[in-house]
Design an enzyme around this catalytic site. Structure first.
Site, short mmCIF file in Angstrom:
data_model
loop_
_atom_site.label_atom_id
_atom_site.label_comp_id
_atom_site.label_asym_id
_atom_site.label_seq_id
_atom_site.Cartn_x
_atom_site.Cartn_y
_atom_site.Cartn_z
N SER A 147 0.86 -1.19 0.00
CA SER A 147 0.00 0.00 0.00
C SER A 147 0.89 1.23 0.00
O SER A 147 2.06 1.15 0.42
CB SER A 147 -0.87 0.00 1.27
OG SER A 147 -1.46 1.27 1.47
N TYR A 160 -2.14 -1.17 10.46
CA TYR A 160 -2.22 -1.28 8.99
C TYR A 160 -0.94 -0.73 8.36
O TYR A 160 -0.31 -1.41 7.53
CB TYR A 160 -3.45 -0.52 8.48
CG TYR A 160 -3.65 -0.68 6.98
CD1 TYR A 160 -4.20 -1.84 6.46
CD2 TYR A 160 -3.26 0.32 6.10
CE1 TYR A 160 -4.36 -2.00 5.09
CE2 TYR A 160 -3.43 0.17 4.73
CZ TYR A 160 -3.98 -0.99 4.23
OH TYR A 160 -4.14 -1.15 2.87
N LYS A 164 1.93 -2.90 6.31
CA LYS A 164 2.25 -2.70 4.89
C LYS A 164 3.72 -2.33 4.69
O LYS A 164 4.33 -2.71 3.70
CB LYS A 164 1.32 -1.64 4.28
CG LYS A 164 -0.14 -2.09 4.21
CD LYS A 164 -0.32 -3.37 3.41
CE LYS A 164 -1.77 -3.78 3.29
NZ LYS A 164 -1.97 -5.00 2.51
P1 NAD Z 1 -11.64 -5.86 0.81
O1 NAD Z 1 -11.96 -5.72 2.26
O2 NAD Z 1 -12.68 -5.54 -0.20
O3 NAD Z 1 -11.09 -7.34 0.51
C1 NAD Z 1 -10.21 -8.01 1.38
C2 NAD Z 1 -10.55 -9.48 1.35
O4 NAD Z 1 -9.66 -10.16 2.24
C3 NAD Z 1 -11.98 -9.77 1.83
O5 NAD Z 1 -12.66 -10.58 0.89
C4 NAD Z 1 -11.78 -10.48 3.16
O6 NAD Z 1 -12.77 -11.42 3.47
C5 NAD Z 1 -10.42 -11.14 2.93
N1 NAD Z 1 -9.78 -11.51 4.19
C6 NAD Z 1 -9.77 -10.81 5.35
N2 NAD Z 1 -9.14 -11.52 6.31
C7 NAD Z 1 -8.73 -12.68 5.73
C8 NAD Z 1 -8.04 -13.82 6.21
N3 NAD Z 1 -7.63 -13.92 7.48
N4 NAD Z 1 -7.78 -14.84 5.34
C9 NAD Z 1 -8.22 -14.76 4.05
N5 NAD Z 1 -8.89 -13.72 3.55
C10 NAD Z 1 -9.15 -12.69 4.38
O7 NAD Z 1 -10.33 -4.97 0.60
P2 NAD Z 1 -9.61 -4.48 -0.74
O8 NAD Z 1 -9.74 -3.01 -0.77
O9 NAD Z 1 -10.00 -5.29 -1.92
O10 NAD Z 1 -8.10 -4.80 -0.32
C11 NAD Z 1 -7.35 -5.86 -0.86
C12 NAD Z 1 -5.87 -5.64 -0.52
O11 NAD Z 1 -5.44 -4.40 -1.09
C13 NAD Z 1 -5.60 -5.54 0.98
O12 NAD Z 1 -4.37 -6.15 1.28
C14 NAD Z 1 -5.50 -4.04 1.21
O13 NAD Z 1 -4.73 -3.71 2.33
C15 NAD Z 1 -4.85 -3.62 -0.09
N6 NAD Z 1 -5.04 -2.18 -0.37
C16 NAD Z 1 -6.29 -1.66 -0.58
C17 NAD Z 1 -6.41 -0.32 -0.85
C18 NAD Z 1 -7.76 0.33 -1.11
O14 NAD Z 1 -7.79 1.56 -1.25
N7 NAD Z 1 -8.85 -0.41 -1.21
C19 NAD Z 1 -5.29 0.51 -0.89
C20 NAD Z 1 -4.04 -0.05 -0.66
C21 NAD Z 1 -3.92 -1.40 -0.41
#
Ligand code: NAD
Length: 263
Positions: A147, A160, A164
């Site tokens: 991230s 968080y 990251k």
């Molecule tokens: P999201 O919450 O929509 O999806 C995350 C998924 O991870 C969910 O389906 C959840 O059920 C699953 N999950 C949670 N705990 C788990 C576990 N213990 N084992 C297996 N699965 C598990 O989030 P997203 O926005 O799609 O994020 C996906 C990745 O991208 C994450 O690592 C997040 O930190 C990263 N990210 C997201 C953003 C953003 O702006 N959305 C920005 C930077 C990084």
């Protein structure tokens, strides 16, 4: 012909959001995809949807639990060719709290999924990939989901941001540790992407302003804009790229002031 024809990929946290978008792109590029998540109903629904246009199965797994991860890896080997070519370590969670109020259990909870989970799944899959190389197969590729918060702190997202930062350094050490087998390990550092994680931005004008004014492209990214980077890093197009975190952030990290945004 797809970029990932014949490849088998595991994507964690793929029931929804960025992971689901990556699964969709991978299937479109010809990969056989293992969608893994703790959310069983949503994960099964995503896999069923993708199985209409390609090869996709769902395997439930908690990335923070070594026994669950072992079952995921065995299940993934049984599901398709017996090999695993690509891992996308995408599962992640957040927990909001001010520094002085943050509970130990909540610090542990986030680190367990985001950082330890990436290590556990990464190590288990890497062991399979190393055996494949020893058997003369093409080296695999691993992509970790970092991230911009690996570099930029958010005051009430302590575990968080720490997790990251750890994922980006985990990417470096995994890349070094697996380099002798030609296995590449990179990370993606998304900026603000339109998923459930950022649902408040749709309804909260102040939150939207805060984000957009710090984003030179003045908008959220779409999950598919991260998926396209994942395809690149997982594919042969990135054959000389390893140990990198690619920031797909609308310019966020390069900005040292705020940009004007419309209401
Ligand atoms: P999201 O919450 O929509 O999806 C995350 C998924 O991870 C969910 O389906 C959840 O059920 C699953 N999950 C949670 N705990 C788990 C576990 N213990 N084992 C297996 N699965 C598990 O989030 P997203 O926005 O799609 O994020 C996906 C990745 O991208 C994450 O690592 C997040 O930190 C990263 N990210 C997201 C953003 C953003 O702006 N959305 C920005 C930077 C990084």
């Amino acid at each position: 012909m797809g970029t990932l024809d014949g490849k088998v990929a595991i994507i964690t946290g793929a029931a929804r959001g960025i992971g689901k978008a990556i699964a969709e792109r991978f299937v479109a590029e010809g990969a056989s995809v293992v969608i893994s998540d703790i959310m069983e109903d949503a994960g099964k629904a995503t896999a069923a949807e993708l199985a209409k246009s390609g090869k996709a199965v769902f395997i439930a797994a908690d990335v923070g639990d070594a026994a669950s991860v072992a079952k995921l890896v065995e299940g993934a080997k049984k599901a398709f060719t017996g090999e695993i070519d690509i891992l996308i370590n995408n599962a992640g969670i957040v927990h909001s709290a001010e520094f002085l109020d943050l509970a130990e259990a909540d610090f542990d909870k986030v680190l367990r999924v985001n950082l330890k989970g990436s290590f556990l799944v990464g190590q288990a899959v890497a062991k399979v990939m190393v055996e494949q190389v020893k058997a003369g197969k093409t080296p695999g590729a691993i992509v970790n989901m970092s991230s911009v918060n690996a570099r930029l702190a958010i005051v009430n997202q302590i575990p968080y941001c720490v997790s990251k930062g750890g994922v980006s350094q985990l990417t470096n050490v995994m890349a070094l540790g697996l380099s002798e087998w030609g296995i590449r390990v990179n990370a993606i550092g998304p900026g603000s992407i339109a998923t459930e994680m950022l649902a408040s931005v749709n309804t909260d004008k102040t939150a939207r302003h805060r984000l957009f004014s710090r984003t030179p492209l003045r908008r959220l990214g779409e999950p598919d804009e991260i998926a396209k980077v994942a395809v690149f890093l997982a594919s042969d197009a990135a054959s000389y790229v390893t140990g990198q975190t690619i920031y797909a952030d609308g310019g966020r990290l390069g900005l040292n002031y705020t940009v004007p945004v419309a209401d």
